[in-house]
Scaffold this motif. Structure first.
Motif, short mmCIF file in Angstrom:
data_model
loop_
_atom_site.label_atom_id
_atom_site.label_comp_id
_atom_site.label_asym_id
_atom_site.label_seq_id
_atom_site.Cartn_x
_atom_site.Cartn_y
_atom_site.Cartn_z
N ILE A 19 0.81 -1.22 0.00
CA ILE A 19 0.00 0.00 0.00
C ILE A 19 0.84 1.27 0.00
N ILE A 20 1.73 1.40 0.98
CA ILE A 20 2.43 2.67 1.20
C ILE A 20 3.48 2.95 0.14
N LEU A 21 4.41 1.99 -0.06
CA LEU A 21 5.53 2.24 -0.98
C LEU A 21 5.09 2.49 -2.43
N PRO A 22 4.12 1.71 -2.97
CA PRO A 22 3.69 2.01 -4.34
C PRO A 22 3.17 3.44 -4.49
N GLN A 23 2.40 3.91 -3.50
CA GLN A 23 1.90 5.28 -3.57
C GLN A 23 3.02 6.29 -3.37
N ALA A 24 3.94 5.97 -2.49
CA ALA A 24 5.06 6.89 -2.24
C ALA A 24 5.92 7.04 -3.49
N LEU A 25 6.12 5.94 -4.22
CA LEU A 25 6.92 6.01 -5.44
C LEU A 25 6.21 6.85 -6.50
N ALA A 26 4.89 6.72 -6.57
CA ALA A 26 4.13 7.53 -7.53
C ALA A 26 4.25 9.02 -7.20
N VAL A 27 4.16 9.35 -5.93
CA VAL A 27 4.28 10.74 -5.50
C VAL A 27 5.69 11.27 -5.77
N SER A 28 6.67 10.40 -5.61
CA SER A 28 8.08 10.80 -5.72
C SER A 28 8.63 10.74 -7.14
N LEU A 29 7.81 10.37 -8.10
CA LEU A 29 8.31 10.16 -9.46
C LEU A 29 9.08 11.35 -10.03
N PRO A 30 8.59 12.59 -9.89
CA PRO A 30 9.38 13.73 -10.41
C PRO A 30 10.76 13.81 -9.77
N ASN A 31 10.84 13.61 -8.46
CA ASN A 31 12.13 13.66 -7.78
C ASN A 31 13.02 12.48 -8.16
N LEU A 32 12.41 11.32 -8.40
CA LEU A 32 13.18 10.16 -8.82
C LEU A 32 13.79 10.39 -10.20
N SER A 33 13.01 10.99 -11.10
CA SER A 33 13.55 11.27 -12.44
C SER A 33 14.65 12.31 -12.36
N ASN A 34 14.52 13.29 -11.47
CA ASN A 34 15.59 14.28 -11.28
C ASN A 34 16.86 13.62 -10.76
N SER A 35 16.69 12.64 -9.85
CA SER A 35 17.85 11.93 -9.32
C SER A 35 18.52 11.12 -10.42
N LEU A 36 17.73 10.52 -11.29
CA LEU A 36 18.29 9.75 -12.40
C LEU A 36 19.08 10.65 -13.33
N ILE A 37 18.54 11.82 -13.63
CA ILE A 37 19.25 12.78 -14.49
C ILE A 37 20.51 13.27 -13.80
N GLY A 38 20.42 13.51 -12.50
CA GLY A 38 21.59 13.96 -11.76
C GLY A 38 22.71 12.94 -11.78
N MET A 39 22.36 11.66 -11.65
CA MET A 39 23.39 10.62 -11.70
C MET A 39 23.94 10.46 -13.11
N LEU A 40 23.10 10.68 -14.12
CA LEU A 40 23.58 10.65 -15.50
C LEU A 40 24.67 11.69 -15.70
N HIS A 41 24.42 12.90 -15.24
CA HIS A 41 25.41 13.96 -15.38
C HIS A 41 26.61 13.73 -14.46
N GLY A 42 26.35 13.17 -13.28
CA GLY A 42 27.44 12.89 -12.36
C GLY A 42 28.37 11.79 -12.84
N SER A 43 27.89 10.96 -13.77
CA SER A 43 28.72 9.87 -14.29
C SER A 43 29.97 10.38 -14.99
N THR A 44 29.97 11.67 -15.37
CA THR A 44 31.15 12.24 -16.03
C THR A 44 32.37 12.24 -15.11
N LEU A 45 32.15 12.13 -13.79
CA LEU A 45 33.27 12.12 -12.85
C LEU A 45 34.05 10.81 -12.92
N ALA A 46 33.47 9.79 -13.54
CA ALA A 46 34.13 8.49 -13.59
C ALA A 46 35.45 8.55 -14.35
N PHE A 47 35.63 9.57 -15.18
CA PHE A 47 36.88 9.65 -15.95
C PHE A 47 38.07 9.85 -15.03
#
Length: 236
Positions: free
Chosen positions: A149-177
């Motif tokens: 019950i709780i986590l599925p709804q929480a993930l739906a509410v958090s989707l915009p922030n989750l996508s921002n985190s995904l984009i942030g890690m995409l850009h942060g991957s440049t540090l791997a060099f």
């Protein structure tokens, strides 16, 4: 100084060979970071004895220090721990056998975990507490209520922030060099050194990152609309 549009296209094509590495770093880091973050968020929310303080210290330290610092600490510190432990136990395994990308996976997962912990915690906090009480009233345990019950709804509410985190890690991957992993940013430098056209190579890299980011935003937007439609009782 003149811009060479032809080399921008040439560089763009060559950068595609580094795309799988960048995507792998991003996806692996966010996946394991989400697991770490969810566990950390639940520990903090339910104030698990002793672990609550460790989780809080972890989130505070990681969010308060640069992502590059985490990578360097793992890169230089983890081999010392591994080699020392292996020597004490009489094992032949050594940290030198770990591929460089492995250090990026570990470091970025730890970084993502701290930020995603706050995303998950805020998402759970946005759910009406009455739903947990209702779940308990029909005989569900707290883990069952969280999972169903709780986590599925929480993930739906958090989707915009989750996508921002995904984009942030995409850009942060440049540090791997910095640990000799050839992702898009490192590949751009390699391509540019063939004729010193760094500006064109970085334009190509920027366009590639922008394209991936655009696709992530579009996918997150479509998923969010489908979730909102479902929550309103619509048919998709």
């Amino acid at each position: 100084m003149k811009i060479d549009p032809g080399f921008i296209w040439t560089a763009f094509v060559q950068l595609l060979s580094a795309l799988p590495t960048t995507l792998m770093i991003t996806v692996v880091s966010v996946f394991f970071g989400f697991l770490i973050g969810t566990a950390s968020a639940l520990i903090r929310l339910y104030r698990v004895p002793f672990l609550h303080y460790l989780a809080t210290a972890y989130v505070t330290f990681i969010r308060g220090t640069p992502m590059l610092m985490h990578l360097l600490l793992i890169y230089f510190g983890l081999p010392m721990v591994i080699d020392g432990t292996a020597a004490a136990l009489g094992l032949s395994f050594r940290a030198a056998s770990i591929p460089m990308i492995g250090f990026a996976f570990i470091s970025f997962s730890i970084t993502a975990g701290a930020y995603l912990s706050e995303v998950v915690r805020s998402g759970i906090g946005a759910i009406d507490r009455g739903q947990m009480e209702a779940a308990h009233s029909i005989g569900m345990t707290t883990p069952q209520a969280l999972r169903r019950i709780i986590l599925p709804q929480a993930l739906a509410v958090s989707l915009p922030n989750l996508s921002n985190s995904l984009i942030g890690m995409l850009h942060g991957s440049t540090l791997a060099f910095t640990v000799s992993v050839v992702e898009i940013n490192a590949k751009a430098q390699i391509v540019a050194t063939t004729n010193w056209k760094f500006f064109e190579a970085y334009i190509a890299a920027a366009l590639l990152f922008w394209g991936i980011t655009f696709l992530i935003e579009r996918a997150a937007g479509l998923l969010e609309r489908r979730i909102n439609l479902y929550n309103r009782g619509g048919v998709s």
